[in-house]
Design an enzyme around this catalytic site. Structure first.
Site, PDB file in Angstrom:
ATOM      1  N   LYS A  64       0.876  -1.740   0.042  1.00 50.63           N
ATOM      2  CA  LYS A  64       0.010  -0.022  -0.450  1.00 50.63           C
ATOM      3  C   LYS A  64       0.745   0.766   0.223  1.00 50.63           C
ATOM      4  CE  LYS A  64      -3.387   1.937   3.062  1.00 50.63           C
ATOM      5  NZ  LYS A  64      -4.494   1.628   3.973  1.00 50.63           N
ATOM      6  N   SER A 139      -9.235   1.387   3.035  1.00 50.92           N
ATOM      7  CA  SER A 139      -8.659   2.006   2.181  1.00 50.92           C
ATOM      8  C   SER A 139      -8.017   0.781   1.808  1.00 50.92           C
ATOM      9  CB  SER A 139      -7.981   3.392   2.884  1.00 50.92           C
ATOM     10  OG  SER A 139      -6.983   3.052   3.406  1.00 50.92           O
ATOM     11  N   SER A 163      -8.865  -0.862   7.711  1.00 50.34           N
ATOM     12  CA  SER A 163      -9.379  -0.934   5.947  1.00 50.34           C
ATOM     13  C   SER A 163      -8.066  -1.887   5.528  1.00 50.34           C
ATOM     14  CB  SER A 163      -8.170   0.450   6.196  1.00 50.34           C
ATOM     15  OG  SER A 163      -8.304   2.013   6.062  1.00 50.34           O
TER      16      SER A 163
HETATM   17  N1  GLN Z   1     -12.742   3.408   6.861  1.00 49.56           N
HETATM   18  C1  GLN Z   1     -12.198   4.256   8.023  1.00 49.56           C
HETATM   19  C2  GLN Z   1     -11.790   5.432   8.592  1.00 49.56           C
HETATM   20  O1  GLN Z   1     -11.895   6.287   6.880  1.00 49.56           O
HETATM   21  C3  GLN Z   1     -10.392   3.296   7.920  1.00 49.56           C
HETATM   22  C4  GLN Z   1      -9.655   3.843   7.833  1.00 49.56           C
HETATM   23  C5  GLN Z   1      -8.253   2.995   7.900  1.00 49.56           C
HETATM   24  O2  GLN Z   1      -8.188   1.249   8.884  1.00 49.56           O
HETATM   25  N2  GLN Z   1      -7.341   3.599   7.538  1.00 49.56           N
HETATM   26  O3  GLN Z   1     -10.846   6.296   8.749  1.00 49.56           O
END
Ligand code: GLN
Length: 468
Positions: A64, A139, A163
């Site tokens: 990532k 994400s 994410s």
């Molecule tokens: N959907 C969550 C957020 O927007 C998770 C994000 C993540 O785990 N980086 O913060």
């Protein structure tokens, strides 16, 4: 036991196999858009000792683009870092490369990890390999999509509030969020430091376990990292499950029942648990995550690195322009929210209160794990959603983080697994375990995998892909 990497071992050292693979990635990624940068040559150049006997020799993996790899971009999906090339490599990646693994490319993500669709990326669009009109989740959407479509053996992601698990669920692969501190965060660009952890996407339980075993461990470069030891032993065969109306889409509800029936048939006792704090996960998560993000993102000033406006009268204007032109709207919203909850005189009302609630959430899980060995719950109330009007807006996406954020707030390990394919789209479920109980997650999910292996998206079936 046979190495889970066998199928991929020396893949990139055989020139015919390598050509086939690179041609495949080129064609597949033109449709999926998982990678922001792909360069197997450069990845091979990072491996100093080309030992063909090493367990990861020639195995392509993806990372990532919020995790540093020397010589590759480190954009975080943001315009503000679009041209940044990393001068160093994250510990987790370093460890994989030391075993011969080839870091072939950096994957797309919601800007700085903020989102659940990967549509918040300023630098590219990632489609779900099961349906191009749908999101891959986020994400770590690029990581999950790359693995689902067989463009990498496995991928690293980061999980602050779901994410890794949520995109894995949307794309039909396994997604591990380790215990907080089990994997060094050195080289992971900070979103919310008390919640962030590097996780793994893969197509089998054993590969997930093997990658985790390599990347885990204490690191002097991350003071919050811990060795963890062999972890807790299985306490009992009781699985805690959620009762009541969970607000799930019918397909997700059916998949939840299917997994419960499966484990019951395997001789587990299913016990309904009462997570009294559940209604606070999302508000507590967004209070703490945005507060920490507003502090972490203060470093992007446009002065030492990153996006620079064409013209500015003075340093203050330079920073203002760099930030207003460089950050996307969701990131700005979160910086504002974070600054709001931290502003002087109001900390008791929001930030301190969220911390007290976080403690209560942890205690709630201690209590739940007093009776149950594992907890089984959905990952997300919907399957991969459509883009645009028929999908979920940013606010609905936040509310839908109500199952995943719990593990981050409590610092516990959790792993999502492909539970079913409904209406042509995968559905994921997740297990949570006590701290450092990753092995318990692998053992439980392996039973399910033996009967329901990783599904393969119909349009992406290269010969080296595992699953059914
Ligand atoms: N959907 C969550 C957020 O927007 C998770 C994000 C993540 O785990 N980086 O913060």
């Amino acid at each position: 036991m046979e190495s889970p990497f066998l199928r991929w071992r020396n893949f990139l050292s055989d020139s015919a196999a390598r050509k086939k693979y690179e041609d495949y990635v080129k064609a597949a990624d033109a449709k999926v858009g998982a990678f922001l940068e792909f360069d197997a040559d450069r990845g091979l150049g990072l491996v100093s000792d080309a030992n063909p006997g090493a367990d990861l020799a020639g195995v392509p993996f993806a990372v990532k683009d919020i995790i540093a790899v020397k010589g590759f971009h480190l954009t975080c999906g943001s315009k503000i870092l679009e041209n940044l090339v990393s001068p160093y490599t994250a510990t987790a990646v370093e460890k994989l490369i030391a075993r011969g693994g080839v870091m072939v490319g950096k994957t797309n993500l919601d800007e700085f990890g903020m989102g659940s669709s990967t549509d918040n990326s300023a630098l590219g669009k990632t489609n779900n390999p099961w349906d191009q009109g749908r999101v891959a989740g986020g994400s770590s959407g690029g990581s999950a999509a790359a693995v689902a479509a067989g463009m990498a053996a496995f991928a690293l992601g980061s999980d602050t509030g779901g994410s890794v698990r949520q995109p894995a669920a949307f794309c039909g692969v396994y997604g591990l969020k380790p215990t907080y501190g089990a994997v060094s965060r050195y080289g992971l660009v900070a979103y919310a430091s008390s919640l962030d952890v590097i996780g793994v996407c893969a197509r089998s339980v054993e590969m997930t376990r093997a990658v985790f075993d390599i990347i885990r461990g204490q690191d002097e470069k991350d003071q919050s990292s811990q060795a963890g030891g062999s972890g807790p032993a299985a306490k009992n065969r009781v699985i805690g499950v959620l009762g009541g109306n969970l607000g799930l889409d019918p397909a997700v509800d059916r998949a939840y029942r299917k997994t419960m029936d499966f484990y019951k048939a395997q001789g587990f006792e299913l016990r309904e648990i009462n997570l009294a704090m559940a209604e606070y996960y999302v508000p507590v998560y967004y209070t703490i995550a945005t507060a920490e993000a507003s502090a972490n993102l203060a470093r992007y000033t446009g002065v030492r690195y990153g996006y620079r406006p064409d013209y500015a009268e003075n340093p203050e204007e330079l920073t203002r322009k760099a930030r207003s032109e460089g950050f996307g709207s969701e990131v700005k919203l979160r910086i504002l929210l974070g600054t709001y909850v931290l502003r002087s005189g109001f900390q008791d009302q929001y930030y301190q209160r969220a911390h007290k609630l976080r403690e209560a959430i942890r205690a709630d899980f201690d209590k739940a794990f007093g009776g149950a060995g594992l907890i089984l719950m959905p990952v997300f109330p919907t399957q991969a959603f459509l883009r645009g009007q028929s999908g979920l807006d940013q606010f609905q996406q936040k509310l839908a983080d109500r199952f995943t954020t719990a593990a981050n707030l409590a610092g516990l390990p959790a792993m999502s697994f492909p539970a079913a394919v409904e209406d042509g789209l995968p559905v994921g479920m997740q297990f949570m375990a006590p701290a450092f109980g990753e092995a318990l997650l692998f053992d439980a999910i392996k039973l399910y995998e033996a009967q329901f292996p990783c599904p393969v998206p119909p349009s992406y079936k290269p010969e080296w892909i595992e699953g059914s």
